[in-house]
Design an enzyme around this catalytic site. Structure first.
Site, mmCIF file in Angstrom:
data_model
loop_
_atom_site.group_PDB
_atom_site.id
_atom_site.type_symbol
_atom_site.label_atom_id
_atom_site.label_comp_id
_atom_site.label_asym_id
_atom_site.label_seq_id
_atom_site.Cartn_x
_atom_site.Cartn_y
_atom_site.Cartn_z
ATOM 1 N N CYS A 373 0.819 -1.214 0.000
ATOM 2 C CA CYS A 373 0.000 0.000 0.000
ATOM 3 C C CYS A 373 0.848 1.258 0.000
ATOM 4 O O CYS A 373 0.841 2.026 0.971
ATOM 5 C CB CYS A 373 -0.942 -0.022 1.188
ATOM 6 S SG CYS A 373 -2.138 -1.327 1.018
ATOM 7 N N GLU A 374 1.611 1.422 -1.046
ATOM 8 C CA GLU A 374 2.409 2.613 -1.302
ATOM 9 C C GLU A 374 2.328 2.852 -2.802
ATOM 10 O O GLU A 374 2.594 1.926 -3.572
ATOM 11 C CB GLU A 374 3.894 2.368 -0.954
ATOM 12 C CG GLU A 374 4.207 2.162 0.490
ATOM 13 C CD GLU A 374 4.195 3.454 1.288
ATOM 14 O OE1 GLU A 374 4.552 4.501 0.730
ATOM 15 O OE2 GLU A 374 3.794 3.400 2.467
ATOM 16 N N TYR A 402 20.536 -7.668 -1.865
ATOM 17 C CA TYR A 402 19.833 -6.532 -1.245
ATOM 18 C C TYR A 402 18.323 -6.581 -1.529
ATOM 19 O O TYR A 402 17.686 -5.552 -1.752
ATOM 20 C CB TYR A 402 20.454 -5.198 -1.709
ATOM 21 C CG TYR A 402 21.932 -5.126 -1.389
ATOM 22 C CD1 TYR A 402 22.380 -4.971 -0.080
ATOM 23 C CD2 TYR A 402 22.890 -5.271 -2.384
ATOM 24 C CE1 TYR A 402 23.733 -4.938 0.224
ATOM 25 C CE2 TYR A 402 24.245 -5.245 -2.094
ATOM 26 C CZ TYR A 402 24.659 -5.079 -0.781
ATOM 27 O OH TYR A 402 26.000 -5.057 -0.476
HETATM 28 C C1 LIG Z 1 32.244 -2.164 3.922
HETATM 29 C C2 LIG Z 1 31.517 -2.812 2.816
HETATM 30 N N1 LIG Z 1 31.966 -3.980 2.357
HETATM 31 C C3 LIG Z 1 31.337 -4.636 1.358
HETATM 32 C C4 LIG Z 1 30.202 -4.114 0.788
HETATM 33 C C5 LIG Z 1 29.552 -4.890 -0.306
HETATM 34 O O1 LIG Z 1 29.502 -4.184 -1.494
HETATM 35 P P1 LIG Z 1 28.881 -4.849 -2.772
HETATM 36 O O2 LIG Z 1 27.603 -5.478 -2.390
HETATM 37 O O3 LIG Z 1 28.710 -3.739 -3.733
HETATM 38 O O4 LIG Z 1 29.870 -5.864 -3.273
HETATM 39 C C6 LIG Z 1 29.695 -2.900 1.234
HETATM 40 C C7 LIG Z 1 28.483 -2.341 0.635
HETATM 41 O O5 LIG Z 1 28.154 -1.199 0.718
HETATM 42 C C8 LIG Z 1 30.377 -2.218 2.276
HETATM 43 O O6 LIG Z 1 29.941 -1.046 2.729
#
Ligand SMILES: Cc1ncc(COP(=O)(O)O)c(C=O)c1O
Length: 443
Positions: A373-374, A402
């Site tokens: 609901c956004e 992510y």
């Molecule tokens: C300290 C650090 N290591 C590793 C990563 C992983 O980066 P990526 O998912 O782009 O490989 C990040 C992501 O921001 C991070 O801040």
């Protein structure tokens, strides 16, 4: 006997390595996706073991070729973590980066040797720092002076020193979106060089009997393709290491210069090249070390997104349509920002295909509308698909990083299950959340 007609997926570079089209249907790791959706329900996340294995091996081979055997690869577990994923990366010989006591607990449950685990974090509460020290974590990457002072104090009473690296803010940034750039002096992460904070941290760490300072760490951003920025950051950190050696006789023996390699989310994008990345880092470290006559330190990299993003595919069911006059029609699906926040958070773009007809010609572009609901919960703003029936399965690739790690149960929608696929085998490694789970903390 009938022979299966097997083809590569169109735009194969954004699908898992094992993806194929068999009898006009999308398969991953020789598994039938409709059968998996019927068994586990949708939304469903799939993870292709072959993709992760292949990428891990490429990183390892490229880094060893470019730098030698004094290297470590740590999977940045913030991209996607559960016990099954931790076990898989451990079986591939990788270490793990964690950013919380919770991720550490998962690593422990998975049987990951703790000397292969590093803890990062700018706001890590003291209780979680203590948890990591007591567990015997390999390294703590100290983010700021307060964290350093707390650790110095805590570890002073312990029999063995805690090994640490210092996180430096190199004032070099890279990355596709402001929210994923991590290296500015003004960023919340790390200790700046120019104002003397980093030098003060070395001074304090060397005075602390409970701490063993072995190295420096920096991370300039994610979705990175900027080799010049990577080289510049490495140069700055090695110049600082040289200064600290001259002023305090401190020798850098471990070095973790980071920036996460870009992946291709869209058919018209190319992923950052792993071999170029490894060569760029290795050559810049060699060059800097030769210049300052520093013995080559152990080189640590910590890929997250580039290791798991392409391995992941999200499966959704179409739940309805909405015709829009003067705009693209909506295709409603049974997931969205609850399982993949990236489009709402960073305007991230994705593509999609119909599982039953991945090669059928598209009609007009549609918007893939999330169920939450956004108004902003539109998973894909424009994707050309064949006309999709209610109940059909839509697959969204490059969904491994992510997504589930940022998932929520917003609107009371349970988080999806995750199934690991490997050579015709499907293993449920994280079950779908239940309504009972949603209420488990309620008193
Ligand atoms: C300290 C650090 N290591 C590793 C990563 C992983 O980066 P990526 O998912 O782009 O490989 C990040 C992501 O921001 C991070 O801040």
């Amino acid at each position: 006997m009938e022979h299966a007609e097997v083809r590569r997926m169109p735009n194969a570079h954004v699908w898992p390595i094992s993806a194929s089209v068999v009898h006009e249907r999308l398969q991953i790791a020789s598994c039938d996706l409709a059968a998996l959706a019927a068994e586990y329900g949708t939304p469903l996340y799939l993870l292709d073991a072959e993709t992760i294995r292949t990428i891990a091996m490429r990183y390892s081979a490229a880094l060893r070729h470019a730098y030698g055997s004094n290297v470590s690869i740590h999977y940045a577990s913030k991209a996607l973590l559960n016990v099954g994923v931790a076990r898989l990366v451990h079986s591939l010989g990788l270490g793990l980066d964690v950013v919380s006591g919770g991720e550490l607990a998962i690593a422990q449950r998975a049987g990951m040797p703790l000397d292969h685990v590093h803890l990062h974090g700018n706001g890590t509460p003291p209780a979680e720092l203590a948890q990591a020290v007591e567990a015997g974590i390999g390294r703590i990457v100290v983010d700021n002076l307060d964290q350093l002072k707390w650790l110095a104090d805590y570890c002073a009473k312990r029999p063995t020193p805690q090994t640490i690296l210092l996180r430096i803010a190199p004032d070099v940034t890279a990355g596709a979106h402001a929210h994923i750039r991590t290296g500015a002096a003004s960023a919340k992460f790390g200790m700046p060089l120019d104002d003397g904070t980093a030098a003060e941290a070395v001074r304090l760490a060397l005075q602390a009997p409970g701490l063993n300072l072995v190295g420096l760490h920096a991370h300039i951003g994610s979705q990175m393709r900027d080799w010049a920025a990577l080289r510049e950051m490495i140069g700055r950190l090695l110049a600082f290491a040289d200064q600290q050696r001259r002023e305090r006789s401190w020798l850098l023996t471990e070095f973790s210069p980071g920036g996460g390699l870009a992946v291709a989310y869209m058919p018209n994008e190319q992923a950052g090249d792993i071999e170029t990345y490894a060569n760029t880092i290795a050559n810049a470290v060699r060059l800097g070390c030769e210049r300052y006559q520093i013995p080559l330190p152990r080189l640590i990299i910590e890929p997250g997104r580039s290791l798991v993003a392409r391995a992941g595919v999200a499966l959704y069911s179409v739940t309805g349509h909405k015709t829009v006059v003067g705009g693209s029609d909506y295709l409603h699906i049974d997931g969205g920002m609850g399982d993949n926040l990236r489009p709402s958070l960073y305007n991230a773009q994705y593509t999609a295909a119909l599982v039953a007809r991945p090669c059928a010609p598209p009609i007009a572009p549609v918007q893939l509308a999330g169920r939450f609901c956004e108004s902003g919960d539109v998973l894909i703003r424009e994707v050309a698909l064949p006309a999709a029936e209610v109940g059909e399965l839509v697959a969204v690739p490059v969904a491994g990083a992510y997504t589930l790690s940022m998932a929520s149960a917003y609107n009371g929608v349970p988080r999806p299950a995750l199934v690991l696929l490997d050579r015709g085998q499907a293993m449920l490694i994280q079950r779908r959340e239940t309504y009972a789970d949603l209420m488990a903390r309620d008193i």
